[in-house]
Design a protein around this motif. Structure first.
Motif, PDB file in Angstrom:
ATOM      1  N   ILE A   1     -46.804  79.501  71.614  1.00 48.83           N
ATOM      2  CA  ILE A   1     -45.878  79.685  72.739  1.00 48.83           C
ATOM      3  C   ILE A   1     -45.963  78.478  73.666  1.00 48.83           C
ATOM      4  CG2 ILE A   1     -45.464  81.054  74.817  1.00 48.83           C
ATOM      5  CD1 ILE A   1     -46.447  83.498  73.242  1.00 48.83           C
ATOM      6  N   ASP A   2     -47.198  78.080  73.949  1.00 45.31           N
ATOM      7  CA  ASP A   2     -47.425  76.935  74.827  1.00 45.31           C
ATOM      8  C   ASP A   2     -46.682  75.711  74.278  1.00 45.31           C
ATOM      9  OD1 ASP A   2     -48.442  75.278  76.706  1.00 45.31           O
ATOM     10  OD2 ASP A   2     -50.410  75.034  75.771  1.00 45.31           O
TER      11      ASP A   2
ATOM     12  N   VAL B   1     -42.854  76.004  74.588  1.00 43.93           N
ATOM     13  CA  VAL B   1     -42.337  75.794  75.941  1.00 43.93           C
ATOM     14  C   VAL B   1     -42.305  74.296  76.261  1.00 43.93           C
ATOM     15  CG1 VAL B   1     -42.790  76.172  78.387  1.00 43.93           C
ATOM     16  CG2 VAL B   1     -43.020  78.051  76.783  1.00 43.93           C
TER      17      VAL B   1
ATOM     18  N   TRP C   1     -33.561  77.088  74.689  1.00 41.83           N
ATOM     19  CA  TRP C   1     -34.611  78.027  74.295  1.00 41.83           C
ATOM     20  C   TRP C   1     -34.203  78.800  73.047  1.00 41.83           C
ATOM     21  CZ3 TRP C   1     -39.452  78.560  74.366  1.00 41.83           C
ATOM     22  CH2 TRP C   1     -40.091  79.786  74.256  1.00 41.83           C
TER      23      TRP C   1
ATOM     24  N   ILE D   1     -40.031  85.065  78.010  1.00 34.81           N
ATOM     25  CA  ILE D   1     -40.111  83.656  78.414  1.00 34.81           C
ATOM     26  C   ILE D   1     -38.730  83.129  78.792  1.00 34.81           C
ATOM     27  CG2 ILE D   1     -40.649  81.330  77.595  1.00 34.81           C
ATOM     28  CD1 ILE D   1     -42.892  82.655  75.979  1.00 34.81           C
TER      29      ILE D   1
END
Lengths: 463, 535
Positions: free
Chosen positions: B309-310, B313, B467, B511
């Motif tokens: 996820i990090d 992003v 995204w 997110i």
């Protein structure tokens, strides 16, 4: 690799004995010198694999610390399909990978993507199956009453498939079957199985790179993990793939494995550990170190107790079932890896040699294995023109690197990790001729042209 | 104070909590309660209803790949994903532990292993028994129908053969026979067809019945498997920890090499001849190299969802920044000059609708051209040196994903910026002209400030699009991130796969929501006219 090529095998062999005595004599100080003979040029490595149980040697070498013992820090990365995996090895994103035996060969001779790929380690024998959809299985059973029992006789040939194929042809369609890559073992195995029953799987030609010319059954490429999904969706009616994707079909009730490649060709070579020639040349010591770790992993995987029970396989399955490796359910992977294979829910068989990782000198890079793949590429037209027998022998020697394997094996023998009889030290790289195929055809790697000409379906070459 | 909080909420785009604050200050409680009911309670109730519906409908929709997971199963899957992450972290720490810390961890691990081993053994034995029982159960439950089925098939086969013989006799009669014989033959053939169809149907029915029995679940087996698997997995983890705390521990290995080095050095001092001394010296050099690599070695941890996820992003922001750097200047030029706008409108219209799936391979090839050797590339070194990207292992796949995001997300910003610049109040421009402002002064004092609200509205849409695009790009390019997680878990085809997809739905949604909120805040901060933003 260059340094290992300089010396012929036998003197080095003698040296290794001398070294062993020396070890015993000089004790610890000498041992520390011997164990540090390799100085890997590159210690942080990335290896690719496809989610199949036969990636086990790489995963085990990492998880059991065999790579670390060689001073290597290895990252093992799942690849989405064989094409991407090969591209990543060629581009240098990966240092090496779990590859189909046909991939280094095809890449080197320029079938598909062209790049010089080499291998010094065969990862396993056997391990594939052919699965058909429930509907096709039903038709086969209704056709052949002998198949319609809870435990039908094996091996099952493609004869019972003939009427199904004809029915499709008469309705203007063709039976569709999946395999994983144009130069995969699976492609050649499913073709072998079909052709042995007189069903034409189609030829590759210079203009038809899909391999469908004259086909009665059309074969197409699907990545292994996608097979059950695509079968269920009805795009294909059967497939040939490695484990766990046949057992997965049984577990989900969407298909029935009809045969395994053990029945098509007993103890056939399956995957290899491939690296690019450029990488092998730049990192000779690393290559030997990696092969050392892989040999140990193979040995660990095939370790058995006095009764012949494989003692480490349960642990291996537990590791493979982790989501970052194969990731399928433990119970599904366990079947084939611990030597049982479920054909139908009612038909559970012992197949102790379903996956062979070390026995029968499995890990040695045999020239004869490479020649079999070359003959199949010629048989089905992926090699478009006639080649001389010498070409087969020379080509395979550019790809298979037994010298690297033997260098690694010698170091392991010195350290006592393997026994002397584990390695075929004095072989010329050709296995004895064998007729253990589903059609009983004789394969002698020394005479590739005669082998190509021995098939009814397929290209023929003038002698 | 009250108005400060309200203002903050307003800017943060959290006006729904407005009535809560007002209620706390006792302002018109009735009105506030009504508003809370409308804007907070009702959405919560809807969400709960959604969960209830899902919980009810999910298990009732079964496919061969499994059944739609209930919220509880999804929660378990999320816990499983996090457990994997934590365990990998602990392993990484264990490898580097030293001294008393290592001893303490080892003692803890050993204690837990001793505790678990007997339990796991019992569970495994039980599982084995259950498996045998299940197989027996299957055999006994299908024995009857199998026998019946086999008998029927043999019977029908013989019957069919018999009918064939009869037909043959009738057919023979028609040769030199009468019209009546031929009619009889035709009728018999038709009757045979009907009979065969009926028999096939009967066989089919029995097959279905049998497969229903075969496919019936055996609950004790599922339960036994779950118990045993959970225990064995933990044991596996603990044993790996033990390895990392003992034999494979970095600190221990370093000590080992150091001892070896000391031994070699004393050997060197007492070397008999030059050849031996040279050999030992070479070994010393090797061991020193070995020591250096060991000192830097860490556990090569697999990517886990939180880390992915990090990376995702960060990847989306790289793409978003690139998109903004292209879109904003272009948009301003478009807004300022009708000719320029006319010139590039066809390009915009042509490229805007292209799917990320098409851009990715193209961009991949282009990026690959700049990075011939990923293990030694100056370009990658530059990327890896960017502060926010340290440790993200930037590779060609990452750059290609980011650029795909940029390519697909720059259009809303471009169009909105152009619109914002084009619709500047003519009075402002006239004032600029009167003041004889230069081009840049006009640009930075008049044009950009007035276009900011629309520009930010565009940026907000761009980030949302980016995204969405990113997941697909990562999935295709195998760039580590949420997309790769989705693909890997899908390919695993395990019993958890379905539930893991649902976990991803919520992660991606949450997110996306967060990113959107951030953009709203920025948008509110630059809108001096307090223009409302869509929620």
């Amino acid at each position: 690799m260059n340094h290992s090529r300089l010396a012929p095998i036998s003197p080095r062999h003698l040296f290794s004995h001398a070294a062993r005595f020396a070890l015993a004599a000089f004790g610890l100080a000498a041992a520390s010198i011997a164990s540090a003979q390799l100085s890997p040029e590159k210690t942080e490595l990335k290896f690719g694999f496809i989610k199949l149980t036969d990636c086990a040697p790489i995963v085990i070498a990492k998880e059991k610390g065999f790579f670390r013992d060689e001073g290597l820090s290895v990252e093992v990365i799942a690849q989405p399909n064989w094409k991407t995996l090969l591209d990543n090895v060629i581009s240098g994103n990966l240092d090496g990978a779990h590859m189909l035996s046909g991939q280094p060969i095809a890449a080197t001779i320029g079938v598909g993507t062209q790049a010089h790929i080499v291998t010094a380690f065969t990862m396993d024998l056997n391990g594939n199956g052919i699965t058909v959809s429930n509907d096709i299985w039903e038709s086969m059973q209704l056709e052949d009453i002998d198949l319609d029992t809870p435990e039908p006789m094996h091996p099952i040939s493609a004869n019972a498939l003939r009427p199904v194929v004809d029915e499709y042809l008469s309705s203007g369609a063709k039976l569709q079957m999946g395999m994983v890559f144009p130069v995969s073992t699976h492609n050649y195995e499913i073709r072998y199985w079909l052709a042995a029953a007189g069903i034409h799987p189609g030829m590759y030609t210079a203009t038809d790179i899909g391999g469908r010319t004259d086909a009665e059954v059309e074969l197409s490429v699907t990545p292994p993990p996608m097979m059950p999904t695509v079968l269920e969706a009805g795009n294909i009616q059967g497939y040939c793939v490695g484990e766990p994707w046949n057992q997965q079909a049984v577990a989900k009730g969407i298909g029935v494995p009809v045969t395994t490649n053990y029945d098509i060709w007993k103890n056939n070579p399956e995957k290899v550990f491939g690296v690019s020639k450029a990488w092998a040349d730049a990192n000779p010591d690393t290559h030997v170190a990696v092969v050392k770790a892989l040999i140990r992993a193979g040995k660990w995987l095939d370790a058995a107790d006095a009764d012949g029970t494989l003692i480490n396989r349960e642990e291996a399955v537990r590791i493979l079932a982790q989501p970052n490796y194969v990731g399928a359910d433990y119970d599904v992977i366990k079947n084939s890896m611990t030597g049982t294979f479920i054909f139908q829910k009612t038909d559970v068989r012992e197949m102790p040699d379903f996956n062979v990782f070390f026995k029968y000198h499995a890990t040695y890079p045999w020239y004869s294995d490479g020649i079999w793949f070359l003959t199949q590429m010629r048989r089905w037209g992926q090699i478009t023109e006639t080649k001389s027998a010498d070409w087969y022998h020379e080509t395979v020697k550019d790809i298979y690197l037994p010298d690297v394997y033997l260098a690694a094996a010698e170091l392991l023998l010195e350290d006592g990790h393997i026994a002397k009889e584990d390695v075929p030290w004095d072989t010329d790289g050709y296995k004895p001729a064998t007729d253990e195929f589903i059609d009983g055809n004789l394969f002698d790697a020394r005479d590739p042209i005669a082998y190509i000409n021995s098939f009814e379906i397929g290209n023929k070459d003038p002698i | 104070m009250k108005y400060k909080i309200l203002k903050a909420l307003d800017i943060a785009g959290l006006q729904v909590f407005d009535p809560v604050v007002r209620l706390c200050y006792g302002e018109e409680p009735k009105v506030q309660l009504q508003k809370i009911g409308q804007f907070i309670i009702i959405p919560i109730i809807t969400f709960i209803l959604f969960l209830i519906f899902w919980d009810y409908a999910g298990p009732r929709h079964t496919t061969k790949s499994g059944e739609v997971p209930t919220p509880a199963v999804v929660r378990d899957a999320a816990v499983g994903v996090l457990t994997f992450h934590e365990r990998e972290n602990i392993k990484g720490e264990d490898l580097l532990r030293s001294g008393p810390q290592r001893d303490a961890a080892l003692a803890e691990v050993e204690a837990r292993i001793t505790e678990l081993e007997p339990i796991a053994k019992t569970a495994a034995a039980e599982l084995k028994e259950t498996e045998l029982a299940a197989r027996e159960h299957l055999k006994s439950s299908t024995a009857e129908i199998n026998a019946l089925y086999r008998a029927k098939r043999l019977e029908f086969r013989d019957a069919a053969k018999e009918r064939q013989t009869e037909l043959k006799v009738l057919a023979d009669k028609t040769i030199d026979g009468t019209e009546a014989d031929r009619v009889t033959l035709l009728e018999a053939v038709a009757a045979d067809r009907v009979q065969s169809a009926a028999e096939t149907e009967e066989v089919q029915r029995l097959r279905d019945e049998r497969s229903a029995i075969e496919n019936a679940k055996y609950p004790p087996l599922i339960a036994a498997r779950q118990t045993s698997n959970a225990l064995e997995e933990e044991l596996q983890f603990l044993r790996k920890r033990r390895d990392f705390l003992t034999g494979e521990n970095r600190d221990l290995k370093i000590t080992e090499v150091e001892t070896k080095l000391a031994g070699l050095e004393s050997d060197l001092a007492s070397a008999a001849d030059g050849a031996a001394a040279l050999k030992i010296a070479t070994s010393i050099q090797r061991e020193q190299d070995n020591l250096a690599t060991l000192g830097e070695s860490t556990y090569s941890k697999p990517w886990t969802l939180p880390a992915q996820i990090d990376r995702s992003v960060r990847c989306v922001f790289v793409g978003f920044i690139v998109a903004s750097l292209i879109a904003i200047p272009l948009g301003i030029l478009c807004g300022l000059s009708r000719i320029f706008m006319a010139a590039i409108t066809p390009l915009i219209s042509l490229f805007k609708p292209v799917s990320p799936i098409v851009w990715l391979p193209i961009i991949f090839i282009i990026v690959g051209g700049f990075i011939p050797d990923p293990s030694d590339s100056a370009l990658l070194d530059i990327f890896n040196a960017i502060p926010g990207l340290a440790g993200m292992d930037v590779n060609p796949a990452f750059i290609a994903s980011a650029l795909t995001v940029a390519m697909c997300s720059l259009w809303p910003t471009l169009v909105n910026t152009a619109l914002g610049v084009a619709s500047i109040d003519k009075d402002h421009l006239n004032v600029a002209r009167v003041l004889r402002l230069g081009f840049f002064a006009r640009l930075f004092k008049i044009v950009i400030p007035s276009a900011l609200p629309l520009m930010f509205a565009g940026l907000r849409i761009s980030l949302g699009v980016g995204w969405m695009v990113l997941i697909a790009a990562e999935l295709l390019s195998s760039s580590e991130g949420i997309g790769k997680f989705v693909w890997d878990m899908f390919n695993n085809g395990s019993s958890q796969t379905f539930a893991q997809m649902f976990v991803v739905v919520f992660v991606v949604g949450a997110i996306g929501l967060l990113l959107d909120r951030i953009m709203i805040v920025l948008q509110r901060l630059v809108s001096f006219d307090g223009a409302p933003t869509a929620l």
